[in-house]
Write a protein that holds these residues in place. Structure first.
Motif, PDB file in Angstrom:
ATOM      1  N   CYS A  83       0.897  -1.245  -0.003  1.00  0.00           N
ATOM      2  CA  CYS A  83       0.117  -0.024  -0.168  1.00  0.00           C
ATOM      3  C   CYS A  83       0.811   1.243   0.181  1.00  0.00           C
ATOM      4  N   GLN A  87      -0.602   0.447   5.759  1.00  0.00           N
ATOM      5  CA  GLN A  87      -1.868  -0.334   6.145  1.00  0.00           C
ATOM      6  C   GLN A  87      -1.895  -1.782   6.031  1.00  0.00           C
ATOM      7  N   CYS A  88      -0.888  -2.201   5.310  1.00  0.00           N
ATOM      8  CA  CYS A  88      -0.861  -3.553   5.061  1.00  0.00           C
ATOM      9  C   CYS A  88      -0.021  -4.550   5.543  1.00  0.00           C
TER      10      CYS A  88
END
Ligand code: FES
Ligand code: FES
Length: 200
Positions: A83, A87-88
């Motif tokens: 990302c 976020q990932c």
């Protein structure tokens, strides 16, 4: 035509002539490159990154993320860009033994720190880290894109003491997303990896 009309006509010709000169000015103004060259080198700095026990010296833009430095400057492409905004978890690496999101970490900020990536996890003879082996044993991945981040996060999770129960594992691994939804097998893998790390 009276004198006043002549003057107005002259003024317009002068104005048009002056405007044409101004229109050409930018073409001439593009010529000097000196300022542009100094701007191109501005904002760069020499850095030494210690990754997997080896020092790498590079000249980087000060805004370069650790993830981009690893992948594009050091050719260590195991850490993935999912990302690029925290976020990932696909970009997870260790800095001084603690997990960090390398997409949100400036490379210049981790000079002099010990950086570890998935490429440095196995033994020099190729023997896999217990957590790598556990992911294989339990099919803890499908496409594999999230797997380097999952494994780096899992190793740190065990070291932090946050892998005592399956609920712990799910909670403290929740920053690592898997678009293939291999979560049940990831939990099994972390459980095995935890037990084998403690025995080794
Ligand atoms: S690439 Fe860093 S958190 Fe997604
Ligand atoms: S195995 Fe495909 S994203 Fe996790």
């Amino acid at each position: 035509m009276d004198e006043a009309s002549d003057l107005r006509g002259l003024s317009r010709r002068l104005l048009l002539g002056a405007t044409a000169g101004l229109a050409a000015a930018p073409v001439i103004a593009k010529a000097p490159p000196a300022a542009t060259q100094s701007q191109a080198t501005a904002g760069k700095t020499d850095v030494v990154l210690s990754v997997n026990g080896r020092d790498y010296r590079r000249t980087l833009d000060v805004r370069t993320s650790l993830l981009d430095a690893l992948r594009e400057q050091l050719q260590l492409t195991g850490s993935k860009k999912g990302c690029d905004q925290g976020q990932c978890g696909a970009c997870t690496v260790h800095v001084d033994g603690r997990r960090v999101l390398s997409c949100l970490t400036l490379a210049v900020a981790v000079q002099g720190r010990k950086i570890a990536t998935i490429e440095g996890l196995a033994e020099p003879d190729g023997t896999l880290h217990p957590m790598q082996q556990a992911f294989i044993d339990h099919d803890g991945f499908q496409c594999g894109y999230c797997t380097p981040g999952q494994i780096m996060s899992a190793v740190a999770c065990v070291a932090e003491g946050h892998a005592e129960t399956d609920a712990d594992i799910r909670e403290y691994m929740s920053g690592n997303l898997c678009r293939c939804a291999a979560y049940p097998r990831i939990v099994e893998a972390v459980r095995q990896g935890r037990d084998r790390m403690r025995r080794s």
